[in-house]
Design a protein around this motif. Structure first.
Motif, PDB file in Angstrom:
ATOM      1  N   PHE A   4       0.835  -1.206   0.000  1.00  0.00           N
ATOM      2  CA  PHE A   4       0.000   0.000   0.000  1.00  0.00           C
ATOM      3  C   PHE A   4       0.867   1.252   0.000  1.00  0.00           C
ATOM      4  O   PHE A   4       0.404   2.341   0.258  1.00  0.00           O
ATOM      5  N   SER A   5       2.125   1.107  -0.320  1.00  0.00           N
ATOM      6  CA  SER A   5       3.042   2.254  -0.307  1.00  0.00           C
ATOM      7  C   SER A   5       2.810   3.138  -1.528  1.00  0.00           C
ATOM      8  O   SER A   5       2.404   2.645  -2.588  1.00  0.00           O
ATOM      9  N   PRO A   6       3.026   4.442  -1.415  1.00  0.00           N
ATOM     10  CA  PRO A   6       2.875   5.349  -2.557  1.00  0.00           C
ATOM     11  C   PRO A   6       3.757   4.922  -3.721  1.00  0.00           C
ATOM     12  O   PRO A   6       4.895   4.481  -3.540  1.00  0.00           O
ATOM     13  N   GLY A   7       3.217   5.033  -4.937  1.00  0.00           N
ATOM     14  CA  GLY A   7       3.981   4.735  -6.134  1.00  0.00           C
ATOM     15  C   GLY A   7       3.964   3.289  -6.557  1.00  0.00           C
ATOM     16  O   GLY A   7       4.456   2.964  -7.642  1.00  0.00           O
ATOM     17  N   VAL A   8       3.379   2.386  -5.737  1.00  0.00           N
ATOM     18  CA  VAL A   8       3.324   0.967  -6.085  1.00  0.00           C
ATOM     19  C   VAL A   8       2.125   0.734  -6.991  1.00  0.00           C
ATOM     20  O   VAL A   8       0.988   1.081  -6.646  1.00  0.00           O
TER      21      VAL A   8
END
Length: 578
Positions: free
Chosen positions: A351-355
């Motif tokens: 759920f990390s940004p950019g994934v």
């Protein structure tokens, strides 16, 4: 007006029945009751054998049970005082398109269309040898029995009254009534059938309380029934006989088939009035169950903690590329309040940004959101405002679709669109990922939920169609017009083991990972409409029950090899005081 069961009011409103009512007393203690019942014999399944069992069978085409209840016609209301009856009866308990030929066949053979094969008005497929009618059975079992069929339909008589002793096809209901009154008054038939069609004609496709012509036609039929009962009571031999009067709608009206989902009670064409009447019956009413209070039940995987999930075997499932239309729907029960943004249905590595990919997650505060792959949140996620962390089952859905060159995703919780409207995801580009689709936690927060009935379609189901069906479970081809567009459907109700299987056979299973608890549940939720058990539709009289009741009344032991589908309703009898 609702059911009117006041006997005195009924007598006032229909004076023609005065003689009949006086003789056929409705009092449980009246010794002047004319139709005395002798001691039962050991073969008497109805416990009222007198050696002269007879049947008056009245069929009403186009008459809805709910409308009969509303308008309370004098005689149809009055006979319920001594009947096994229902305003919620069913022509049958299927979802096929119902025809008059099919309805008549069920009520004359005790076999529905799955056995008789009758689905069209021309009786194609009907075979009286393999699906014998009442008249054929009675001719075989009681050779000297006289039977009469009086109808406005030549096809009814030609197919279902082949072995009636006398058949009459007449021009209209008035003529049918006159002939039936004459037969009941002076004839010697043990079974007299009168089939009426005028209510169907008067309805003109409007089978409602508000159609005056339709209501007038039902009330006219009601007067015919009053005349028949009066004629029956005035028979010279009446005191030596024991009559069962069957009054039944064949088919009500309006469109029939699958549009009402799992609730056959909502199919107005199948809603019948049905009464088994004898003046000594103690009244018993059968009402439809409350289908809005049925529990959603099963045993499914419960995902608890940070390492509990089900992982899709095929990494392509859930990939919607840069422009593919798709629909996702599932049910979820979250068993405690909000936590710190845990994912619970995810097609991305984290759920990390950019994934790259997408994920459904629990928003802080107990609402639900759908997030995509770009950094930040402003234009890459949509949050619904409905609170779902309440230990109740909820429905969640998303539609991926294009309008011109613009791509959107719309999310829905319990059939309500997100207040922010559809999210423009055109700028996201290709959202495919090799990371598998997962149910439950992907390690980014604790979950405590059950997810069931996950379905993915290869199209954007029109919003109105999606929301009209969103509560219905399970998904079947009978209730879902888009069933053949499913990529996969995982009910998740295995109850044990390590996999969740796709019941369509098109996609791979999910493999359960980490500590999985199989949890049983049986919850009533306003957001879920479980499929109604077939037993619910047999909780009220169905028209296939009629032949079984008639054979039993006539003291005919029904062999198992007849294969009748009806059931027998044991009457309670009021006996006069000594």
């Amino acid at each position: 007006m609702k059911k009117r069961r006041n006997l005195l009011q009924g007598i006032k409103l229909f004076s023609a029945l005065t003689v009949a009512i006086t003789t056929w007393s409705l009092s449980s203690c009246n010794k002047e009751f004319a139709n005395e019942l002798p001691e039962p014999t050991e073969n008497d399944t109805t416990n009222v054998n007198d050696g002269s069992k007879r049947v008056l069978y009245i069929i009403m085409d186009g008459v809805k049970g709910s409308v009969v209840e509303e308008i309370a016609p004098n005689n149809l209301s009055l006979i319920t005082e001594n009947s096994i009856y229902s305003y919620d009866g069913l022509a049958d308990n299927h979802r096929n398109a119902l025809t008059y030929a099919g309805a008549w066949t069920s009520m004359m053979t005790g076999l529905d269309y799955t056995v008789s094969g009758v689905t069209t008005e021309d009786f194609a497929g009907f075979n009286n040898n393999t699906s014998p009618s009442i008249f054929t059975r009675l001719k075989s079992e009681k050779r000297n029995l006289e039977t009469v069929s009086i109808s406005t339909s030549a096809s009814f008589n030609d197919h279902l009254a082949i072995d009636a002793t006398t058949k009459k096809t007449l021009a209209n209901d008035e003529e049918v009534k006159t002939a039936a009154v004459e037969q009941v008054s002076n004839g010697n038939a043990s079974v007299v059938l009168a089939q009426f069609h005028s209510a169907e004609i008067a309805a003109n496709n409007d089978y409602s309380r508000n159609n005056d012509a339709y209501v007038d036609a039902i009330n006219k039929l009601d007067t015919y029934i009053g005349e028949l009962l009066t004629a029956l009571n005035n028979r010279k031999t009446f005191h030596k006989e024991n009559w069962l009067v069957v009054v039944a709608s064949s088919k009500a009206g309006g469109p029939s088939g699958g549009p009402n989902g799992s609730n056959i009670f909502a199919d107005g064409s199948r809603n019948t009035y049905l009464a088994f009447y004898n003046p000594k019956f103690i009244p018993v009413v059968y009402e439809k169950p409350n289908v809005n209070a049925l529990p959603y039940s099963g045993t499914t995987a419960k995902y608890v903690g940070a390492g509990s999930n089900a992982t899709q075997s095929d990494p392509n499932v859930g990939n919607f590329g840069a422009d593919k239309d798709a629909t996702i729907r599932f049910n979820i029960r979250w068993d405690y309040g909000s936590t710190f943004y845990p994912s619970f249905l995810t097609k991305r590595a984290s759920f990390s940004p950019g994934v790259v990919g997408w994920t459904f997650f629990m928003e802080y505060g107990g609402t639900v959101g759908l997030n995509f792959s770009q950094s930040g949140q402003g234009n890459t996620q949509r949050v619904h405002t409905k609170y779902i962390a309440d230990n109740n089952w909820h429905t969640i859905a998303a539609r991926f679709y294009k309008e011109g060159s613009t791509r959107y995703v719309a999310i829905y919780v319990d059939g309500v669109p997100a207040p922010g409207g559809p999210l423009n995801i055109t700028g996201l580009g290709n959202i495919n990922t090799t990371s598998p689709l997962r149910l439950g936690s992907i390690g980014d927060g604790n979950v405590n939920c059950m997810i069931a009935d996950l379905a993915i379609y290869d199209m954007a189901i029109p919003e109105a169609d999606l929301l009209s069906k969103i509560k219905i479970t399970p998904i079947t081809s009978e209730v879902d017009p888009y069933y053949n567009r499913l990529v996969g459907y995982w009910p998740g109700m295995e109850g044990s083991g390590k996999t969740l299987s796709d019941v369509t056979g098109k996609s791979a299973p999910f493999n359960l990972m980490g500590a999985i608890n199989w949890a049983s549940f049986s919850d009533i939720s306003p957001n879920i409409s479980p499929a109604i058990s077939p037993s619910a539709f047999r909780a009220v009289p169905n028209n296939v029950d009629i032949p079984t009741m008639i054979y039993s009344w006539m003291n005919i032991a029904i062999p198992q090899n007849w294969g009748l589908m009806g059931k027998f309703y044991i009457p309670s009898i009021t006996l006069p005081k000594d």
